[in-house]
Motif scaffolding. Structure first.
Motif, PDB file in Angstrom:
ATOM      1  N   ALA A  87      52.014  29.774  46.609  1.00 49.21           N
ATOM      2  CA  ALA A  87      52.970  29.722  45.502  1.00 49.21           C
ATOM      3  C   ALA A  87      52.500  28.857  44.340  1.00 49.21           C
ATOM      4  O   ALA A  87      52.754  29.189  43.179  1.00 49.21           O
ATOM      5  CB  ALA A  87      54.320  29.210  46.007  1.00 49.21           C
ATOM      6  N   TYR A  88      51.831  27.745  44.631  1.00 48.82           N
ATOM      7  CA  TYR A  88      51.584  26.768  43.571  1.00 48.82           C
ATOM      8  C   TYR A  88      50.128  26.332  43.400  1.00 48.82           C
ATOM      9  O   TYR A  88      49.761  25.858  42.328  1.00 48.82           O
ATOM     10  CB  TYR A  88      52.418  25.504  43.827  1.00 48.82           C
ATOM     11  N   LEU A  89      49.308  26.445  44.439  1.00 44.62           N
ATOM     12  CA  LEU A  89      48.012  25.778  44.397  1.00 44.62           C
ATOM     13  C   LEU A  89      46.818  26.698  44.177  1.00 44.62           C
ATOM     14  O   LEU A  89      45.907  26.359  43.415  1.00 44.62           O
ATOM     15  CB  LEU A  89      47.800  24.986  45.704  1.00 44.62           C
ATOM     16  N   SER A  90      46.784  27.833  44.854  1.00 48.51           N
ATOM     17  CA  SER A  90      45.579  28.662  44.850  1.00 48.51           C
ATOM     18  C   SER A  90      45.193  29.123  43.454  1.00 48.51           C
ATOM     19  O   SER A  90      44.010  29.127  43.097  1.00 48.51           O
ATOM     20  CB  SER A  90      45.764  29.869  45.779  1.00 48.51           C
ATOM     21  N   GLU A  91      46.189  29.499  42.637  1.00 49.15           N
ATOM     22  CA  GLU A  91      45.856  29.995  41.303  1.00 49.15           C
ATOM     23  C   GLU A  91      45.328  28.885  40.393  1.00 49.15           C
ATOM     24  O   GLU A  91      44.737  29.162  39.354  1.00 49.15           O
ATOM     25  CB  GLU A  91      47.068  30.661  40.667  1.00 49.15           C
ATOM     26  N   ARG A  92      45.536  27.633  40.772  1.00 53.10           N
ATOM     27  CA  ARG A  92      45.010  26.500  40.002  1.00 53.10           C
ATOM     28  C   ARG A  92      43.656  26.037  40.526  1.00 53.10           C
ATOM     29  O   ARG A  92      43.107  25.049  40.051  1.00 53.10           O
ATOM     30  CB  ARG A  92      45.994  25.331  40.055  1.00 53.10           C
ATOM     31  N   GLY A  93      43.149  26.727  41.535  1.00 49.12           N
ATOM     32  CA  GLY A  93      41.864  26.341  42.100  1.00 49.12           C
ATOM     33  C   GLY A  93      41.957  25.145  43.019  1.00 49.12           C
ATOM     34  O   GLY A  93      40.961  24.451  43.256  1.00 49.12           O
ATOM     35  N   ILE A  94      43.142  24.887  43.574  1.00 52.80           N
ATOM     36  CA  ILE A  94      43.339  23.767  44.496  1.00 52.80           C
ATOM     37  C   ILE A  94      43.331  24.303  45.920  1.00 52.80           C
ATOM     38  O   ILE A  94      44.131  25.174  46.272  1.00 52.80           O
ATOM     39  CB  ILE A  94      44.670  23.044  44.214  1.00 52.80           C
ATOM     40  N   GLN A  95      42.427  23.791  46.738  1.00 54.60           N
ATOM     41  CA  GLN A  95      42.305  24.236  48.121  1.00 54.60           C
ATOM     42  C   GLN A  95      43.101  23.303  49.029  1.00 54.60           C
ATOM     43  O   GLN A  95      42.915  22.085  49.000  1.00 54.60           O
ATOM     44  CB  GLN A  95      40.844  24.258  48.558  1.00 54.60           C
ATOM     45  N   LEU A  96      43.974  23.881  49.826  1.00 51.37           N
ATOM     46  CA  LEU A  96      44.798  23.109  50.760  1.00 51.37           C
ATOM     47  C   LEU A  96      44.369  23.442  52.182  1.00 51.37           C
ATOM     48  O   LEU A  96      44.417  24.597  52.602  1.00 51.37           O
ATOM     49  CB  LEU A  96      46.277  23.437  50.562  1.00 51.37           C
ATOM     50  N   ALA A 150      50.130  42.168  34.381  1.00 51.76           N
ATOM     51  CA  ALA A 150      50.706  40.837  34.192  1.00 51.76           C
ATOM     52  C   ALA A 150      52.083  40.749  34.832  1.00 51.76           C
ATOM     53  O   ALA A 150      52.442  39.734  35.444  1.00 51.76           O
ATOM     54  CB  ALA A 150      50.787  40.507  32.708  1.00 51.76           C
ATOM     55  N   LEU A 151      52.869  41.818  34.708  1.00 55.01           N
ATOM     56  CA  LEU A 151      54.197  41.827  35.308  1.00 55.01           C
ATOM     57  C   LEU A 151      54.107  41.809  36.835  1.00 55.01           C
ATOM     58  O   LEU A 151      54.902  41.136  37.505  1.00 55.01           O
ATOM     59  CB  LEU A 151      54.974  43.059  34.840  1.00 55.01           C
ATOM     60  N   ARG A 152      53.138  42.527  37.389  1.00 53.79           N
ATOM     61  CA  ARG A 152      52.968  42.525  38.847  1.00 53.79           C
ATOM     62  C   ARG A 152      52.538  41.150  39.340  1.00 53.79           C
ATOM     63  O   ARG A 152      52.987  40.688  40.392  1.00 53.79           O
ATOM     64  CB  ARG A 152      51.945  43.588  39.258  1.00 53.79           C
ATOM     65  N   ARG A 153      51.652  40.490  38.590  1.00 57.43           N
ATOM     66  CA  ARG A 153      51.232  39.141  38.980  1.00 57.43           C
ATOM     67  C   ARG A 153      52.416  38.181  38.943  1.00 57.43           C
ATOM     68  O   ARG A 153      52.561  37.320  39.815  1.00 57.43           O
ATOM     69  CB  ARG A 153      50.113  38.643  38.062  1.00 57.43           C
ATOM     70  N   ALA A 154      53.262  38.335  37.933  1.00 60.88           N
ATOM     71  CA  ALA A 154      54.447  37.484  37.840  1.00 60.88           C
ATOM     72  C   ALA A 154      55.382  37.734  39.018  1.00 60.88           C
ATOM     73  O   ALA A 154      55.948  36.793  39.593  1.00 60.88           O
ATOM     74  CB  ALA A 154      55.171  37.732  36.522  1.00 60.88           C
ATOM     75  N   ALA A 155      55.539  38.998  39.401  1.00 61.48           N
ATOM     76  CA  ALA A 155      56.394  39.333  40.543  1.00 61.48           C
ATOM     77  C   ALA A 155      55.814  38.763  41.833  1.00 61.48           C
ATOM     78  O   ALA A 155      56.547  38.223  42.673  1.00 61.48           O
ATOM     79  CB  ALA A 155      56.556  40.847  40.651  1.00 61.48           C
ATOM     80  N   ASP A 156      54.490  38.865  41.998  1.00 60.58           N
ATOM     81  CA  ASP A 156      53.845  38.315  43.195  1.00 60.58           C
ATOM     82  C   ASP A 156      54.015  36.800  43.256  1.00 60.58           C
ATOM     83  O   ASP A 156      54.234  36.225  44.331  1.00 60.58           O
ATOM     84  CB  ASP A 156      52.358  38.669  43.201  1.00 60.58           C
ATOM     85  N   ARG A 157      53.908  36.150  42.102  1.00 62.27           N
ATOM     86  CA  ARG A 157      54.065  34.692  42.058  1.00 62.27           C
ATOM     87  C   ARG A 157      55.490  34.300  42.436  1.00 62.27           C
ATOM     88  O   ARG A 157      55.709  33.349  43.201  1.00 62.27           O
ATOM     89  CB  ARG A 157      53.732  34.197  40.646  1.00 62.27           C
ATOM     90  N   LEU A 158      56.472  35.014  41.918  1.00 61.57           N
ATOM     91  CA  LEU A 158      57.858  34.723  42.265  1.00 61.57           C
ATOM     92  C   LEU A 158      58.114  34.952  43.751  1.00 61.57           C
ATOM     93  O   LEU A 158      58.854  34.197  44.392  1.00 61.57           O
ATOM     94  CB  LEU A 158      58.804  35.594  41.434  1.00 61.57           C
ATOM     95  N   HIS A 159      57.490  35.994  44.298  1.00 59.11           N
ATOM     96  CA  HIS A 159      57.645  36.260  45.731  1.00 59.11           C
ATOM     97  C   HIS A 159      57.091  35.096  46.549  1.00 59.11           C
ATOM     98  O   HIS A 159      57.717  34.655  47.527  1.00 59.11           O
ATOM     99  CB  HIS A 159      56.929  37.556  46.099  1.00 59.11           C
ATOM    100  N   ALA A 160      55.932  34.580  46.160  1.00 62.68           N
ATOM    101  CA  ALA A 160      55.337  33.446  46.866  1.00 62.68           C
ATOM    102  C   ALA A 160      56.209  32.200  46.737  1.00 62.68           C
ATOM    103  O   ALA A 160      56.374  31.435  47.696  1.00 62.68           O
ATOM    104  CB  ALA A 160      53.935  33.168  46.322  1.00 62.68           C
ATOM    105  N   MET A 161      56.796  31.993  45.564  1.00 58.56           N
ATOM    106  CA  MET A 161      57.673  30.841  45.362  1.00 58.56           C
ATOM    107  C   MET A 161      58.935  30.961  46.209  1.00 58.56           C
ATOM    108  O   MET A 161      59.429  29.965  46.754  1.00 58.56           O
ATOM    109  CB  MET A 161      58.020  30.712  43.878  1.00 58.56           C
TER     110      MET A 161
END
Length: 210
Positions: free
Chosen positions: A96-105, A53-64
């Motif tokens: 950063a914001y869309l893929s984890e919500r299942g939104i395809q851009l 969970a901590l690694r996923r949070a770090a990856d998300r922050l990196h993408a942001m």
């Protein structure tokens, strides 16, 4: 640069405003980096159940952080490719914001040489339109957003559409004022269309500063 989302700043104010914007942006990115480092260290030292969970949070922050960096003013004395700039921005927003919500851009970009400062403004507009499509059109549910950028003579036409269910006129708020102000600085126009099957936002602007 923007001053209260109104008219562009006088030319004499632009260097200072640009410097302040870049300084604030660099500080924000540095803060992201510090948070990522803290989470990564905690993941390496934490319990096995908490580490993923901590690694996923770090990856998300990196993408942001990458998404934020892509919104910085491009440093270039000559024209840059607007299509490449917007495409790279969309890729960062997706991670950063869309893929984890299942939104395809998806994107479809023409190659359009443009002044760096105007590219930056278009990027800010696209970022706001994509975020609004996810938040208001799709309401953060699964779906798709498409960004197209086409050249038509001496103008460019950028369209952001989604397959959500927004069915009302755009509300007055910070993000809408920002989009209108940036479009006005480009000497262009923006239109919205909302239907039960999705929403469409179109921005047309000249390629040369009016």
């Amino acid at each position: 640069m923007l001053t209260g989302f109104a008219n562009p700043s006088p030319a004499s104010d632009q260097p200072l405003a640009s410097h302040l914007f870049e300084e604030i942006s660099h500080r924000v990115i540095n803060e992201y980096s510090e948070a990522i480092a803290i989470l990564s260290l905690a993941a390496s030292r934490g319990e096995a159940t908490a580490a993923p969970a901590l690694r996923r949070a770090a990856d998300r922050l990196h993408a942001m952080a990458e998404a934020h960096r892509s919104l910085l003013v491009p440093i270039a004395e000559e024209n840059i490719d607007l299509g490449h700039h917007v495409g790279k921005l969309c890729s960062s927003l997706s991670r950063a914001y869309l893929s984890e919500r299942g939104i395809q851009l998806t994107v479809a970009m023409d190659e359009i040489p443009l002044e760096a400062a105007r590219c930056w403004r278009v990027g800010l507009i696209v970022s706001e339109l994509v975020r609004n499509a996810a938040r208001r059109g799709l309401k953060d549910r699964q779906g798709s957003i498409r960004v197209t950028l086409n050249r038509s003579g001496s103008s460019a036409w950028c369209v952001v559409c989604d397959d959500g269910c927004a069915a009302s006129d755009p509300p007055e708020g910070h993000e809408w004022r920002l989009i209108r102000a940036l479009t006005a600085e480009l000497g262009g126009s923006v239109q919205w269309k909302f239907t039960p099957c999705g929403s469409v936002a179109g921005v047309r602007f000249p390629l040369i500063t009016p």
